[in-house]
Design a protein around this motif. Structure first.
Motif, PDB file in Angstrom:
ATOM      1  N   UNK A  67      -3.811  -1.367  -4.282  1.00 58.28           N
ATOM      2  CA  UNK A  67      -3.264  -2.248  -4.534  1.00 58.28           C
ATOM      3  C   UNK A  67      -4.451  -3.646  -4.797  1.00 58.28           C
ATOM      4  N   UNK A  68      -5.049  -2.702  -5.847  1.00 59.96           N
ATOM      5  CA  UNK A  68      -6.628  -3.735  -6.343  1.00 59.96           C
ATOM      6  C   UNK A  68      -5.492  -3.993  -7.945  1.00 59.96           C
ATOM      7  N   UNK A  69      -5.664  -5.477  -7.755  1.00 62.98           N
ATOM      8  CA  UNK A  69      -6.568  -6.137  -8.220  1.00 62.98           C
ATOM      9  C   UNK A  69      -5.844  -7.317  -6.702  1.00 62.98           C
ATOM     10  N   UNK A  70      -4.795  -6.744  -5.941  1.00 62.66           N
ATOM     11  CA  UNK A  70      -4.329  -8.678  -4.474  1.00 62.66           C
ATOM     12  C   UNK A  70      -5.074  -8.150  -4.210  1.00 62.66           C
ATOM     13  N   UNK A  71      -5.096  -9.582  -3.873  1.00 62.02           N
ATOM     14  CA  UNK A  71      -5.763  -9.741  -2.451  1.00 62.02           C
ATOM     15  C   UNK A  71      -5.218  -9.738  -1.244  1.00 62.02           C
ATOM     16  N   UNK A  72      -3.785 -10.060  -1.388  1.00 62.55           N
ATOM     17  CA  UNK A  72      -2.666 -10.033   0.336  1.00 62.55           C
ATOM     18  C   UNK A  72      -1.227  -9.410  -0.231  1.00 62.55           C
ATOM     19  N   UNK A 117      -3.544 -11.337   4.417  1.00 63.09           N
ATOM     20  CA  UNK A 117      -4.708 -11.430   3.449  1.00 63.09           C
ATOM     21  C   UNK A 117      -5.772  -9.851   3.359  1.00 63.09           C
ATOM     22  N   UNK A 118      -6.016  -9.260   2.814  1.00 63.71           N
ATOM     23  CA  UNK A 118      -6.284  -7.954   2.510  1.00 63.71           C
ATOM     24  C   UNK A 118      -8.324  -8.123   3.455  1.00 63.71           C
ATOM     25  N   UNK A 129     -16.583   1.099   5.055  1.00 60.93           N
ATOM     26  CA  UNK A 129     -17.057  -0.686   4.808  1.00 60.93           C
ATOM     27  C   UNK A 129     -15.330  -0.765   5.654  1.00 60.93           C
ATOM     28  N   UNK A 130     -15.984  -2.493   6.176  1.00 62.26           N
ATOM     29  CA  UNK A 130     -15.505  -3.628   6.337  1.00 62.26           C
ATOM     30  C   UNK A 130     -14.091  -3.583   6.232  1.00 62.26           C
ATOM     31  N   UNK A 131     -14.288  -4.054   5.354  1.00 63.82           N
ATOM     32  CA  UNK A 131     -13.359  -4.669   3.646  1.00 63.82           C
ATOM     33  C   UNK A 131     -12.789  -3.131   3.610  1.00 63.82           C
TER      34      UNK A 131
END
Length: 166
Positions: A67-72, A117-118, A129-131
């Motif tokens: 899903x990169x570059x999406x942030x949501x 939001x991701x 990683x947390x994210x």
């Protein structure tokens, strides 16, 4: 900030890219149903009764390139009765291990738009990683489970639109 890029996950006509998952004792089914002004994905679920034992039912959307570059992700949804679902990202660790992150969303009989939001997602279990690792996300899930729903529960929810955004 408002999204500048949006890629539809639901084409408004077919269930292409969507599937369902459930534990061995629960049930889930989905179809694309007509509504005034278009179509929507209808999800019917039934969690197995008994003690909490990991019962879940999920609508899943496969991502082919992460899903990169999406942030949501933004979706419009409703349910036949007030309930909580979790929106989850599942990433492939490359070793047969899957990592997941989630956020709880409230649905009721009113159709509403929700933006997830991701970087607001929290890990489920051990993750590196947390994210979320958005480059390795293989699925986006809409999950009904015993974290938010009693065993033995059943019902329906609908997704009218869904898109990845940046």
């Amino acid at each position: 900030p408002p999204a500048t890029t949006s890629t539809a996950m639901f084409d408004g006509r077919t269930g292409q890219g969507w599937s369902s998952e459930h534990d061995p004792t629960s049930l889930v089914a989905f179809d694309v149903s007509s509504r005034i002004g278009g179509s929507e994905i209808r999800v019917r679920y039934g969690l197995a009764d008994g003690p909490r034992a990991g019962q879940f039912a999920a609508l899943t959307h496969a991502t082919t390139r992460g899903v990169k570059p999406y942030d949501r992700m933004t979706f419009t949804g409703r349910a036949e009765h007030p309930m909580r679902i979790s929106v989850q990202l599942r990433a492939d660790a490359g070793t047969g291990t899957m990592w997941r992150w989630q956020r709880s969303i409230y649905l009721d009989a009113v159709t509403r738009e929700h933006t997830v939001y991701f970087d607001d997602l929290v890990p489920i279990g051990p993750v590196p990683t947390w994210a979320p690792d958005t480059a390795h996300v293989v699925d986006i899930l809409f999950v009904v489970d015993t974290a938010n729903t009693k065993p033995g529960s059943s019902g329906r929810f609908w997704i009218t639109t869904a898109s990845l955004q940046h």
